[in-house]
Scaffold this active site. Structure first.
Site, PDB file in Angstrom:
ATOM      1  N   HIS A 164      18.139  -9.394  20.050  1.00  0.00           N
ATOM      2  CA  HIS A 164      16.726  -9.497  19.653  1.00  0.00           C
ATOM      3  C   HIS A 164      15.824  -9.239  20.850  1.00  0.00           C
ATOM      4  CE1 HIS A 164      13.411 -10.546  17.091  1.00  0.00           C
ATOM      5  NE2 HIS A 164      13.058 -11.608  17.789  1.00  0.00           N
ATOM      6  N   GLN A 198       6.580  -7.418  24.830  1.00  0.00           N
ATOM      7  CA  GLN A 198       6.207  -8.754  25.303  1.00  0.00           C
ATOM      8  C   GLN A 198       6.622  -8.987  26.760  1.00  0.00           C
ATOM      9  OE1 GLN A 198       7.604 -11.501  22.239  1.00  0.00           O
ATOM     10  NE2 GLN A 198       6.282 -10.549  20.706  1.00  0.00           N
ATOM     11  N   ARG A 210       7.568 -15.195   5.774  1.00  0.00           N
ATOM     12  CA  ARG A 210       6.103 -15.261   5.758  1.00  0.00           C
ATOM     13  C   ARG A 210       5.495 -13.885   5.503  1.00  0.00           C
ATOM     14  NH1 ARG A 210       5.127 -15.954  11.316  1.00  0.00           N
ATOM     15  NH2 ARG A 210       7.257 -16.468  11.841  1.00  0.00           N
ATOM     16  N   ASP A 254      14.557 -11.618  23.520  1.00  0.00           N
ATOM     17  CA  ASP A 254      13.348 -11.740  22.714  1.00  0.00           C
ATOM     18  C   ASP A 254      12.086 -11.352  23.489  1.00  0.00           C
ATOM     19  OD1 ASP A 254      11.311 -12.523  21.011  1.00  0.00           O
ATOM     20  OD2 ASP A 254      12.186 -14.432  20.458  1.00  0.00           O
ATOM     21  N   HIS A 313      16.154 -17.022  15.254  1.00  0.00           N
ATOM     22  CA  HIS A 313      15.513 -18.334  15.440  1.00  0.00           C
ATOM     23  C   HIS A 313      15.673 -19.191  14.182  1.00  0.00           C
ATOM     24  CE1 HIS A 313      13.432 -15.664  18.203  1.00  0.00           C
ATOM     25  NE2 HIS A 313      12.767 -15.122  17.239  1.00  0.00           N
ATOM     26  N   HIS A 348      10.095  -8.760   8.455  1.00  0.00           N
ATOM     27  CA  HIS A 348       9.787  -9.593   9.629  1.00  0.00           C
ATOM     28  C   HIS A 348      10.212 -11.047   9.452  1.00  0.00           C
ATOM     29  CE1 HIS A 348       7.287 -12.213  12.227  1.00  0.00           C
ATOM     30  NE2 HIS A 348       7.451 -11.259  13.117  1.00  0.00           N
ATOM     31  N   TYR A 382       7.688  -3.907  15.494  1.00  0.00           N
ATOM     32  CA  TYR A 382       6.630  -4.016  14.474  1.00  0.00           C
ATOM     33  C   TYR A 382       5.292  -3.446  14.903  1.00  0.00           C
ATOM     34  CZ  TYR A 382       5.802  -8.570  16.881  1.00  0.00           C
ATOM     35  OH  TYR A 382       5.591  -9.562  17.794  1.00  0.00           O
TER      36      TYR A 382
HETATM   37  C1  NGQ Z   1       7.515 -12.188  16.902  1.00  0.00           C
HETATM   38  N1  NGQ Z   1       8.491 -14.102  18.006  1.00  0.00           N
HETATM   39  O1  NGQ Z   1       7.676 -11.561  15.860  1.00  0.00           O
HETATM   40  O2  NGQ Z   1       7.266 -11.634  17.986  1.00  0.00           O
HETATM   41  C2  NGQ Z   1       7.700 -13.709  16.874  1.00  0.00           C
HETATM   42  C3  NGQ Z   1       6.376 -14.383  16.904  1.00  0.00           C
HETATM   43  C4  NGQ Z   1       5.708 -14.496  14.481  1.00  0.00           C
HETATM   44  C5  NGQ Z   1       9.251 -15.205  18.076  1.00  0.00           C
HETATM   45  N2  NGQ Z   1       9.357 -16.008  17.084  1.00  0.00           N
HETATM   46  C6  NGQ Z   1       5.412 -13.981  15.856  1.00  0.00           C
HETATM   47  N3  NGQ Z   1       9.929 -15.397  19.183  1.00  0.00           N
HETATM   48  O3  NGQ Z   1       6.800 -14.959  14.191  1.00  0.00           O
HETATM   49  O4  NGQ Z   1       4.789 -14.432  13.655  1.00  0.00           O
END
Ligand code: NGQ
Length: 460
Positions: free
Chosen positions: A59, A64, A213, A327, A276, A210, A124
């Site tokens: 991942h 980031q 949600r 990540d 996660h 994703h 994304y």
């Molecule tokens: C992400 N990252 O997609 O980058 C997510 C945060 C989200 C982590 N959970 C954003 N490490 O889940 O909406």
């Protein structure tokens, strides 16, 4: 055909000494012969250290990496994952495709030098700053493939389907406009990227709704249908239950927790990597383990974001599979991820060697083997263990690092993970090609100059 002699090597069958490898031009291992004698060695290159399989990073959010240190200031109401996410959305507003490529190139080089030989890139950031698709809808994805190619890291690129802000199909926010696609737009991106990797020895495409949600149940079903129609065994990655708020929102929407909802509504199997899955209750962990999915754990990022502790003990006891990812790249080091994974459990239970397999068994060796294998499953590539037919993706460990000196076999891994190693990896091979020699990557200086100029503009 190339030949190598390893003084010792962690094979699929365990540690062996004087191991002769033959690697074909396509990067696959064709022969493994332990206990080689002088007469067998011939023209083989003699490796300068123990050989272990390279670690897949299951991942990555490459962009980031550019946020290092930018979110560590106290906020007004107590900081959280969600306030971090706002800063992350603000950071990505300024990114152009060329910036993403520069940052990805930099972090992929750092990953290779640290011992990751492949990366699952969770992608994304599809559109321009105004949320409009680029003329080539797959522009940014192609830049990520180019970054992988330039550095030599193997990649499974996961274009992400993102449509909503929260459960129940709530509309996306302004901050999410660069991520949003409908089914047709998403299909175009996937199709273009599939074309771009066709015939590539170390790149492939997967599907990534994703999170529960960001897609509705119908969109999730459609995404799985797309994977079914494109390729058998296509990897499917999904963020699951990183945060308590996410669990509560899911309960409010469906009456179920995310893991339970997923298990009751979708036939998850070994193609799936659940990222996660932090907030997984013991019964959920046991159910999850039986499906053959890989739980994608990212201890440095999960620690940074204050996610919580994964229920690793019941999950592993029930045969659950795991892999690791860096990540957000607050740490770029597979050995550090494994240390923090175990330390989280120690701090939680006030015990030591919590995840050890059995009495006298090496914890580092065990964690390394299972996460290399789980990572390989999650990226859907023939790596993660040194066996005939698998790709020659391996590390030569560096026993000139004082933390590793005079260690042998699993002791090397215990020391690399739990000791103060600074440079436990000497050389790195991906698909039969050396990409790091003596800790150095040939593109490092050029990449860093480019990265610095991008950061200069972004931090101005
Ligand atoms: C992400 N990252 O997609 O980058 C997510 C945060 C989200 C982590 N959970 C954003 N490490 O889940 O909406």
């Amino acid at each position: 055909m190339s030949r190598y002699l390893a003084p010792s090597a962690l094979l699929a069958t365990g540690w062996n000494d004087q191991v002769l490898f033959e690697v074909a031009a396509d990067g696959l291992i064709t022969t493994i012969a332990p206990n080689a004698v002088a007469a067998d060695i011939g023209d083989a290159e003699v490796l300068n250290g123990a050989v272990v399989p390279g670690m897949p990073c299951l991942h990555s959010n490459a962009f980031q990496r550019g946020m290092a240190g930018l979110t560590e200031k106290g906020g007004p109401q107590g900081d959280s994952f969600w306030s971090w996410r706002k800063l992350m959305y603000r950071f990505l507003e300024g990114l152009r495709p060329d910036d993403v490529e520069a940052i990805a190139t930099q972090v992929y080089i750092e990953m290779l030098r640290a011992g990751y030989t492949s990366v699952a890139e969770f992608h994304y950031l599809h559109h321009d700053a105004g949320g409009r698709p680029y003329a080539n809808r797959a522009e940014v994805g192609e830049r990520l493939l180019a970054a992988a190619d330039a550095t030599g890291i193997a990649q499974t690129l996961l274009p992400v389907l993102y449509a909503h802000d929260n459960f129940g199909g709530t509309p996306p926010t302004i901050g999410q406009r660069r991520f949003i696609n409908d089914a047709a737009g998403y299909g175009q991106i996937v199709e273009a990227l599939m074309k771009a990797v066709q015939g590539h020895p170390s790149q492939r495409i997967g599907i990534a709704p994703h999170s529960l949600r960001a897609v509705t149940p119908a969109q999730l079903t459609a995404a799985v249908g797309l994977a079914d129609s494109l390729q058998p065994g296509m990897p499917i990655h999904l963020n699951l239950a990183a945060q308590l708020k996410e669990v509560n929102d899911c309960l409010a929407w469906s009456g179920q927790r995310p893991v339970a909802w997923l298990l009751d509504h979708v036939a998850v199997d070994g193609r799936w990597c659940l990222l996660h899955a932090t907030h997984t209750e013991i019964v959920e962990a046991e159910r999850l383990a039986r499906t053959g999915v890989v739980a994608g754990l990212c201890p440095t990022t999960e620690g940074d974001l204050g996610d919580g502790f994964f229920n690793a003990v019941p999950y592993l006891r029930a045969g659950g599979r795991i892999g690791i990812g860096s990540d957000s790249h607050v740490g770029v080091d597979p050995f550090l991820e494994l240390k923090l994974f175990e330390y989280g459990q120690r701090l939680r239970f006030e015990r030591r060697n919590v995840l050890a397999k059995g009495i006298g068994d090496s914890l580092g060796g065990h964690l390394y083997r299972i996460t290399a294998a789980g990572g390989a499953q999650a990226i859907g590539q023939p790596v993660g263990s040194l066996a005939v037919g698998n790709r020659a993706d391996w590390l030569v460990l560096n026993d000139d690092d004082p933390a590793l000196a005079e260690q042998r076999h699993d002791g090397l891994l215990d020391a690399a993970i739990f000791g103060p190693a600074r440079q436990p990896v000497r050389d790195v091979m991906v698909a039969g090609r050396w990409v790091v020699r003596d800790g150095q990557h040939p593109q490092a200086a050029a990449s860093f100059a480019r990265y610095r100029s991008v950061m200069k503009r972004l931090l101005a």
